[in-house]
Write a protein that holds these residues in place. Structure first.
Motif, PDB file in Angstrom:
ATOM      1  N   GLU A  81       0.820  -1.202   0.000  1.00 42.37           N
ATOM      2  CA  GLU A  81       0.000   0.000   0.000  1.00 42.37           C
ATOM      3  C   GLU A  81       0.861   1.263   0.000  1.00 42.37           C
ATOM      4  OE1 GLU A  81      -2.212  -3.421   1.284  1.00 42.37           O
ATOM      5  OE2 GLU A  81      -0.354  -2.539   2.064  1.00 42.37           O
ATOM      6  N   ASP A  82       1.903   1.289   0.857  1.00 39.57           N
ATOM      7  CA  ASP A  82       2.775   2.471   0.910  1.00 39.57           C
ATOM      8  C   ASP A  82       3.548   2.648  -0.393  1.00 39.57           C
ATOM      9  OD1 ASP A  82       3.660   2.066   4.443  1.00 39.57           O
ATOM     10  OD2 ASP A  82       1.927   3.014   3.468  1.00 39.57           O
ATOM     11  N   CYS A  83       3.951   1.537  -0.974  1.00 39.54           N
ATOM     12  CA  CYS A  83       4.662   1.587  -2.261  1.00 39.54           C
ATOM     13  C   CYS A  83       3.760   2.178  -3.340  1.00 39.54           C
ATOM     14  CB  CYS A  83       5.135   0.189  -2.649  1.00 39.54           C
ATOM     15  SG  CYS A  83       6.007   0.120  -4.235  1.00 39.54           S
ATOM     16  N   HIS A  84       2.520   1.695  -3.399  1.00 37.21           N
ATOM     17  CA  HIS A  84       1.573   2.190  -4.403  1.00 37.21           C
ATOM     18  C   HIS A  84       1.312   3.676  -4.194  1.00 37.21           C
ATOM     19  CE1 HIS A  84      -2.256   2.819  -6.500  1.00 37.21           C
ATOM     20  NE2 HIS A  84      -1.862   1.824  -7.285  1.00 37.21           N
ATOM     21  N   PHE A  85       1.158   4.100  -2.951  1.00 40.19           N
ATOM     22  CA  PHE A  85       0.913   5.521  -2.655  1.00 40.19           C
ATOM     23  C   PHE A  85       2.083   6.386  -3.115  1.00 40.19           C
ATOM     24  CE2 PHE A  85      -1.036   9.010  -0.552  1.00 40.19           C
ATOM     25  CZ  PHE A  85      -0.014   9.755   0.003  1.00 40.19           C
ATOM     26  N   CYS A  86       3.295   5.938  -2.827  1.00 42.17           N
ATOM     27  CA  CYS A  86       4.493   6.707  -3.199  1.00 42.17           C
ATOM     28  C   CYS A  86       4.640   6.803  -4.716  1.00 42.17           C
ATOM     29  CB  CYS A  86       5.725   6.049  -2.572  1.00 42.17           C
ATOM     30  SG  CYS A  86       7.275   6.953  -2.873  1.00 42.17           S
ATOM     31  N   LEU A  87       4.469   5.656  -5.417  1.00 49.66           N
ATOM     32  CA  LEU A  87       4.626   5.651  -6.877  1.00 49.66           C
ATOM     33  C   LEU A  87       3.519   6.445  -7.565  1.00 49.66           C
ATOM     34  CD1 LEU A  87       5.668   1.931  -7.474  1.00 49.66           C
ATOM     35  CD2 LEU A  87       7.129   3.947  -7.614  1.00 49.66           C
ATOM     36  N   SER A  88       2.297   6.371  -7.046  1.00 50.12           N
ATOM     37  CA  SER A  88       1.197   7.138  -7.630  1.00 50.12           C
ATOM     38  C   SER A  88       1.445   8.634  -7.513  1.00 50.12           C
ATOM     39  CB  SER A  88      -0.130   6.764  -6.963  1.00 50.12           C
ATOM     40  OG  SER A  88      -0.442   5.405  -7.177  1.00 50.12           O
ATOM     41  N   ASN A  89       1.946   9.072  -6.365  1.00 53.25           N
ATOM     42  CA  ASN A  89       2.280  10.490  -6.201  1.00 53.25           C
ATOM     43  C   ASN A  89       3.371  10.923  -7.175  1.00 53.25           C
ATOM     44  OD1 ASN A  89       0.434  10.985  -4.214  1.00 53.25           O
ATOM     45  ND2 ASN A  89       1.855  10.742  -2.507  1.00 53.25           N
ATOM     46  N   ALA A  90       4.368  10.068  -7.353  1.00 54.16           N
ATOM     47  CA  ALA A  90       5.461  10.392  -8.284  1.00 54.16           C
ATOM     48  C   ALA A  90       4.937  10.493  -9.713  1.00 54.16           C
ATOM     49  CB  ALA A  90       6.554   9.330  -8.182  1.00 54.16           C
ATOM     50  N   THR A  91       4.067   9.555 -10.109  1.00 49.62           N
ATOM     51  CA  THR A  91       3.519   9.561 -11.470  1.00 49.62           C
ATOM     52  C   THR A  91       2.675  10.807 -11.720  1.00 49.62           C
ATOM     53  OG1 THR A  91       3.459   7.143 -11.437  1.00 49.62           O
ATOM     54  CG2 THR A  91       2.163   8.239 -13.131  1.00 49.62           C
ATOM     55  N   SER A  92       1.931  11.252 -10.700  1.00 45.65           N
ATOM     56  CA  SER A  92       1.065  12.422 -10.876  1.00 45.65           C
ATOM     57  C   SER A  92       1.861  13.707 -11.118  1.00 45.65           C
ATOM     58  CB  SER A  92       0.166  12.592  -9.644  1.00 45.65           C
ATOM     59  OG  SER A  92       0.942  12.937  -8.498  1.00 45.65           O
ATOM     60  N   MET A  93       3.158  13.693 -10.794  1.00 44.14           N
ATOM     61  CA  MET A  93       3.988  14.883 -10.996  1.00 44.14           C
ATOM     62  C   MET A  93       4.467  15.023 -12.428  1.00 44.14           C
ATOM     63  SD  MET A  93       6.326  14.647  -7.537  1.00 44.14           S
ATOM     64  CE  MET A  93       7.323  16.051  -8.043  1.00 44.14           C
TER      65      MET A  93
END
Length: 351
Positions: free
Chosen positions: A43-55
């Protein structure tokens, strides 16, 4: 990139790492990579990668490759193969202390310090690259507004026509060829020696504000090519004459139909006109090389071609914005015939 994120965060694989590629064209591939620290939960991995992709859309839309790196995860894309397909992330450091009670082992210290140093350096480099890229973009687009008017005219010098050719095409600006009147002057229909029909906008010699609008329209319209915008063919700047030459649009303007031939506008035509105007405005605001606000959109500035397709015209009042600019302070008042504009759009949309 989203597919790589999903694969990297698959809780059954436990790798916290994935690569994906896709065909951009027949000859160009896009390669993507997503990676988290091995000790993160799915879950934490998905949250971190999703935030990075949104940038990515805001930081890297003009680049052919980019990285977004945080302390817990990183993503990257390139148009060349930058990773080894067999690469897997390093396992998490073992909590076992091989030196017993003598303190933290050398391997653990290295495993902690080295990634921090590497990530810090990479973040610094990416930040510098990002800031440099934004500065270059601002210079590139800002230069359009900063150049003086004479330089702007010279950039489209190849479009200039001789006055005697225009005079011949319009039969010396005969009243029989006049097809419209605007705040800047009169509009005439003309026929070039090769038989091509043109619309000639002749700037009034007594117009105080027309010269600036004339040059503004040349610089802006010459750079735009879209089916729902009127196309500038040539211009003439000779003596006191200032003339713009456009493609000829046979069905006059939209307000001509709204107020005089409304019975010819069935719903399918109205819908196509509304859709075409919206597409033209979207092109000006988002899809063209320049970010342009029309500043004078009204029914009389929407021309209709032989198939009743709309073409936005008269960009003399238009403003060029910087790529990341969202507002502008103006000191000039532009008077629009408000009631007639509201009535025109109400009739068109059957409100």
């Amino acid at each position: 990139m989203n597919k790589a994120v999903v694969q990297a965060t698959n809780k059954f694989s436990g790798k916290k790492f994935a690569t994906k590629d896709a065909d951009l064209t027949t000859s160009v591939k896009l390669y993507t990579l997503a990676q988290c620290r091995p000790d993160l939960s799915s879950e934490d991995c998905h949250f971190c990668l999703s935030n990075a992709t949104s940038m990515l859309p805001t930081c890297c839309e003009y680049t052919q490759g980019a990285r977004v790196i945080s302390s817990s995860c990183n993503i990257r894309y390139e148009i060349y193969h930058f990773y080894n397909a067999t690469t897997v992330p390093a396992p998490a450091p073992s909590p076992t202390n091989k030196q017993g009670n003598r303190g933290i082992s050398r391997q653990v210290i290295i495993a902690i310090v080295v990634p921090i140093v590497v990530v810090s350096l990479v973040v610094l480099l990416v930040g510098l690259r990002f800031l440099t890229g934004r500065t270059m973009k601002k210079k590139q687009y800002g230069s359009i507004k900063e150049r003086n008017e004479e330089d702007e005219i010279s950039t489209v010098e190849s479009l200039q026509y001789e006055l005697n050719t225009i005079d011949l095409a319009t039969t010396s600006f005969s009243a029989d060829n006049k097809i419209g009147v605007g705040g800047f002057g009169d509009v005439y229909k003309g026929i070039l020696p090769n038989g091509r029909e043109i619309a000639v906008k002749r700037l009034s010699k007594c117009s105080a504000q027309g010269a600036k609008e004339f040059k503004n329209e040349i610089v802006i319209v010459a750079k735009l090519q879209y089916k729902n915008l009127t196309r500038l063919l040539e211009f003439c700047l000779e003596g006191e004459e200032k003339i713009l030459i456009y493609e000829f649009v046979p069905n006059k303007s939209l307000d001509h139909f709204l107020f005089e031939k409304q019975q010819l506008l069935d719903w399918s035509r109205r819908y196509r006109i509304i859709e075409g105007i919206a597409k033209g405005m979207l092109y000006l605001h988002e899809d063209s090389l320049l970010k342009i606000v029309h500043h004078d959109l009204k029914a009389s500035n929407i021309l209709l071609d032989g198939d009743m397709n709309p073409k936005i015209s008269d960009l003399g009042m238009a403003r060029i914005f910087n790529v990341d600019q969202s507002r502008e302070n103006t000191i000039r008042i532009i008077w629009l015939h408000g009631s007639r504009v509201r009535i025109a759009w109400s009739i068109l949309c059957k409100v």
